[in-house]
Design a protein around this motif. Sequence first.
Motif, PDB file in Angstrom:
ATOM      1  N   ARG A  38       0.835  -1.189   0.000  1.00 63.92           N
ATOM      2  CA  ARG A  38       0.000   0.000   0.000  1.00 63.92           C
ATOM      3  C   ARG A  38       0.874   1.244   0.000  1.00 63.92           C
ATOM      4  NH1 ARG A  38      -2.567  -0.458   6.138  1.00 63.92           N
ATOM      5  NH2 ARG A  38      -0.652   0.041   7.296  1.00 63.92           N
ATOM      6  N   GLN A  39       0.311   2.302  -0.527  1.00 60.80           N
ATOM      7  CA  GLN A  39       1.030   3.576  -0.553  1.00 60.80           C
ATOM      8  C   GLN A  39       0.034   4.710  -0.421  1.00 60.80           C
ATOM      9  OE1 GLN A  39       3.584   4.221  -3.979  1.00 60.80           O
ATOM     10  NE2 GLN A  39       4.904   5.563  -2.772  1.00 60.80           N
ATOM     11  N   SER A  40       0.334   5.617   0.496  1.00 62.81           N
ATOM     12  CA  SER A  40      -0.476   6.808   0.679  1.00 62.81           C
ATOM     13  C   SER A  40       0.381   8.017   0.341  1.00 62.81           C
ATOM     14  CB  SER A  40      -1.030   6.888   2.102  1.00 62.81           C
ATOM     15  OG  SER A  40      -0.007   6.759   3.042  1.00 62.81           O
ATOM     16  N   PRO A  41      -0.252   9.158   0.042  1.00 66.01           N
ATOM     17  CA  PRO A  41       0.504  10.342  -0.389  1.00 66.01           C
ATOM     18  C   PRO A  41       1.583  10.730   0.613  1.00 66.01           C
ATOM     19  CG  PRO A  41      -1.823  10.660  -0.798  1.00 66.01           C
ATOM     20  CD  PRO A  41      -1.705   9.378  -0.019  1.00 66.01           C
ATOM     21  N   GLY A  42       2.772  10.952   0.104  1.00 62.92           N
ATOM     22  CA  GLY A  42       3.869  11.398   0.942  1.00 62.92           C
ATOM     23  C   GLY A  42       4.568  10.307   1.716  1.00 62.92           C
ATOM     24  N   LYS A  43       4.136   9.065   1.544  1.00 64.17           N
ATOM     25  CA  LYS A  43       4.747   7.950   2.278  1.00 64.17           C
ATOM     26  C   LYS A  43       5.332   6.936   1.300  1.00 64.17           C
ATOM     27  CE  LYS A  43       1.862   8.119   6.432  1.00 64.17           C
ATOM     28  NZ  LYS A  43       1.017   7.333   7.354  1.00 64.17           N
ATOM     29  N   ASP A  88      -4.958   3.250   7.675  1.00 63.62           N
ATOM     30  CA  ASP A  88      -4.940   2.214   6.645  1.00 63.62           C
ATOM     31  C   ASP A  88      -5.322   2.778   5.272  1.00 63.62           C
ATOM     32  OD1 ASP A  88      -6.367   0.002   9.056  1.00 63.62           O
ATOM     33  OD2 ASP A  88      -4.286   0.017   8.375  1.00 63.62           O
ATOM     34  N   THR A  89      -5.729   4.027   5.243  1.00 62.24           N
ATOM     35  CA  THR A  89      -6.099   4.658   3.983  1.00 62.24           C
ATOM     36  C   THR A  89      -4.897   4.707   3.041  1.00 62.24           C
ATOM     37  OG1 THR A  89      -7.832   6.014   4.976  1.00 62.24           O
ATOM     38  CG2 THR A  89      -6.874   6.800   2.909  1.00 62.24           C
ATOM     39  N   ALA A  90      -5.082   4.176   1.841  1.00 64.98           N
ATOM     40  CA  ALA A  90      -3.980   4.107   0.868  1.00 64.98           C
ATOM     41  C   ALA A  90      -4.499   3.486  -0.422  1.00 64.98           C
ATOM     42  CB  ALA A  90      -2.833   3.260   1.413  1.00 64.98           C
ATOM     43  N   VAL A  91      -3.654   3.546  -1.448  1.00 69.25           N
ATOM     44  CA  VAL A  91      -3.887   2.720  -2.634  1.00 69.25           C
ATOM     45  C   VAL A  91      -3.215   1.384  -2.371  1.00 69.25           C
ATOM     46  CG1 VAL A  91      -3.529   2.448  -5.103  1.00 69.25           C
ATOM     47  CG2 VAL A  91      -3.984   4.724  -4.147  1.00 69.25           C
ATOM     48  N   VAL A 121      -8.394   2.397  -0.968  1.00 72.86           N
ATOM     49  CA  VAL A 121      -9.095   2.114   0.281  1.00 72.86           C
ATOM     50  C   VAL A 121      -9.065   3.383   1.122  1.00 72.86           C
ATOM     51  CG1 VAL A 121      -9.027   0.819   2.448  1.00 72.86           C
ATOM     52  CG2 VAL A 121      -8.563  -0.342   0.273  1.00 72.86           C
ATOM     53  N   THR A 122     -10.238   3.850   1.513  1.00 73.11           N
ATOM     54  CA  THR A 122     -10.352   5.056   2.330  1.00 73.11           C
ATOM     55  C   THR A 122     -11.119   4.721   3.596  1.00 73.11           C
ATOM     56  OG1 THR A 122     -10.358   6.458   0.359  1.00 73.11           O
ATOM     57  CG2 THR A 122     -11.130   7.445   2.411  1.00 73.11           C
ATOM     58  N   VAL A 123     -10.484   4.991   4.727  1.00 73.82           N
ATOM     59  CA  VAL A 123     -11.113   4.740   6.028  1.00 73.82           C
ATOM     60  C   VAL A 123     -11.379   6.091   6.668  1.00 73.82           C
ATOM     61  CG1 VAL A 123     -10.955   3.546   8.231  1.00 73.82           C
ATOM     62  CG2 VAL A 123      -9.780   2.614   6.213  1.00 73.82           C
ATOM     63  N   SER A 124     -12.656   6.434   6.757  1.00 75.48           N
ATOM     64  CA  SER A 124     -13.021   7.757   7.246  1.00 75.48           C
ATOM     65  C   SER A 124     -14.455   7.752   7.738  1.00 75.48           C
ATOM     66  CB  SER A 124     -12.862   8.794   6.132  1.00 75.48           C
ATOM     67  OG  SER A 124     -13.321  10.061   6.548  1.00 75.48           O
ATOM     68  N   SER A 125     -14.702   8.578   8.747  1.00 74.77           N
ATOM     69  CA  SER A 125     -16.072   8.724   9.232  1.00 74.77           C
ATOM     70  C   SER A 125     -16.759   9.899   8.557  1.00 74.77           C
ATOM     71  CB  SER A 125     -16.067   8.900  10.750  1.00 74.77           C
ATOM     72  OG  SER A 125     -15.241   9.982  11.112  1.00 74.77           O
TER      73      SER A 125
END
Length: 125
Positions: A38-43, A88-91, A121-125
Amino acid sequence: QVQLVESGGGLVQPGGSLRLSCTTSGFTSDRVAIGWFRQSPGKEREGVAVLYRRDDTTAYAESVKGRFTISRDNAKIDLQMNNLKPEDTAVYYCAATDGGDWHFGGGYYEGFHFWGQGTQVTVSS
């Protein structure tokens, strides 16, 4: 020709679950490892879980142990994700080795030469 196609991403609330699938084709050997990254922006890209097709052994990143499960059903590699957290939000990408040497873990990944297109995958309320 090896192909990997991911599916199953989406939006989920914290504490929820998602199941990702990676449908594989074109392999001529079972000496292949299939990994979820997985990869999220800036990581940097992070290895999440890996399964070795020959004997179905698995390994997980510490950050997902006890929450994620990788499994295989013939040519389909699933990643069951429970108790999801915003971090856990990431591509999420499915990747595979080519039967040669490989390494997964400790922030070091090698030998994964085939990649899918990724699923968000986006984990958000």
